[in-house]
Design an enzyme around this catalytic site. Sequence first.
Site, mmCIF file in Angstrom:
data_model
loop_
_atom_site.group_PDB
_atom_site.id
_atom_site.type_symbol
_atom_site.label_atom_id
_atom_site.label_comp_id
_atom_site.label_asym_id
_atom_site.label_seq_id
_atom_site.Cartn_x
_atom_site.Cartn_y
_atom_site.Cartn_z
ATOM 1 C CB THR A 51 7.318 11.691 -4.401
ATOM 2 O OG1 THR A 51 7.385 12.901 -5.161
ATOM 3 C CG2 THR A 51 8.729 11.205 -4.102
ATOM 4 N NE ARG A 63 10.242 21.727 -8.174
ATOM 5 C CZ ARG A 63 9.915 20.625 -7.511
ATOM 6 N NH1 ARG A 63 10.056 19.442 -8.073
ATOM 7 N NH2 ARG A 63 9.420 20.701 -6.304
ATOM 8 C CB VAL A 64 16.305 20.180 -9.447
ATOM 9 C CG1 VAL A 64 16.731 18.888 -8.755
ATOM 10 C CG2 VAL A 64 16.922 20.291 -10.833
ATOM 11 N N GLY A 65 13.567 19.127 -7.751
ATOM 12 C CA GLY A 65 12.948 19.023 -6.427
ATOM 13 C C GLY A 65 13.902 18.442 -5.401
ATOM 14 C CG ASP A 66 12.032 16.647 -2.086
ATOM 15 O OD1 ASP A 66 11.175 17.018 -2.907
ATOM 16 O OD2 ASP A 66 11.937 15.583 -1.437
ATOM 17 C CB THR A 98 6.601 12.314 -0.493
ATOM 18 O OG1 THR A 98 5.623 12.719 -1.458
ATOM 19 C CG2 THR A 98 5.887 11.902 0.775
ATOM 20 N N GLY A 99 6.409 15.494 -0.951
ATOM 21 C CA GLY A 99 5.707 16.751 -0.688
ATOM 22 C C GLY A 99 6.299 17.840 -1.561
ATOM 23 N N GLY A 126 8.869 19.946 -2.814
ATOM 24 C CA GLY A 126 10.310 19.799 -2.722
ATOM 25 C C GLY A 126 11.034 21.026 -2.211
HETATM 26 N N1 GLY Z 1 8.884 15.932 -3.649
HETATM 27 C C1 GLY Z 1 9.017 15.870 -5.038
HETATM 28 C C2 GLY Z 1 9.329 17.128 -5.650
HETATM 29 O O1 GLY Z 1 9.050 18.189 -5.084
HETATM 30 O O2 GLY Z 1 9.878 17.142 -6.722
#
Ligand code: GLY
Length: 295
Positions: free
Chosen positions: A168, A196-199, A218-219, A221
């Site tokens: 990211t 799926r939606v991340g952070d 980053t990491g 999510g």
């Molecule tokens: N940090 C990016 C994600 O998990 O989508």
Amino acid sequence: MSIIVVHGGAGRVSDQNRRSLALEGVKEAVQIGWDILNKGGSAVDAVEAAVVSMENNPNFNAGLGSVVTRDKTIEMDALIMDGSTREIGGVIGISRVKNPITLSRHILDKETHVLFFGEHAEKLWEKYGFQLINPDELFTDRILQRYENFMKDQEMEVDDPEGRKYGTVGAVALDANGNLAAATSTGGVLGKMTGRVGDTPIIGAGTYADEDVAVSATGIGEYIIKGMMGINVKIFSQTNSFTNACDKALSHFKGAIGKAGLIAVNNKGEWSARKTTQDLIFAKLDDSGLEVFDV
Ligand code: GLY
């Protein structure tokens, strides 16, 4: 004073060649953002330009080079936030726009709504006068190889978070007028479930900016969302040093290992780049010069 910090992901980057390419990429991005700040440009312009540079760089997991879902599709998320106005623009699950952060910026500037998903977000890109691309243009040989490996040995990718690299990209900046901004863009995590939606596009989790702080994470999510990392940097910084606030925000996950990293700046020009992973690829540039992740 002005300052910009960018990151190109967290995780473990054991291949020296890949480390060098990622470091070159963040150095280039931070310089692009700094050039804007140095000419009196705004924090929000600087973070957008820095992130565009990394989206165009196939060595990061955003834009060109985005990872794929387990169905071998691209679903990119991005968000940009102007701390001075609290205006926000973000996109979720798009595949036909080369620079998701620029689409996000247009949404910030032009729309009353702040977040759009999938083809609805992509239609806005056309409405703004730009052409959609074929998602195939974002695939790289490296990602396709990683996908094949993932399909052969899914457990290694899923159960060895330290072994993964979450490329990211993000940027945070303070401009000469004292305004803060944050921007983050990602392909997500390799082999994620479709939908799926991340952070990254979750305000106050993967991306956050206001008049006090700007944060990009980053990491994994899921942990960043559960730990509300972005807003927690602000909350913890009210009673802690800035670096301690970032560490507390990183360890605020409830249970389980929270493998993540973040970059942050505040309105005094203090900055931090912290991680619970082995590596966090970052670069900082201000009047005192360039600082990069120490390899
Ligand atoms: N940090 C990016 C994600 O998990 O989508």
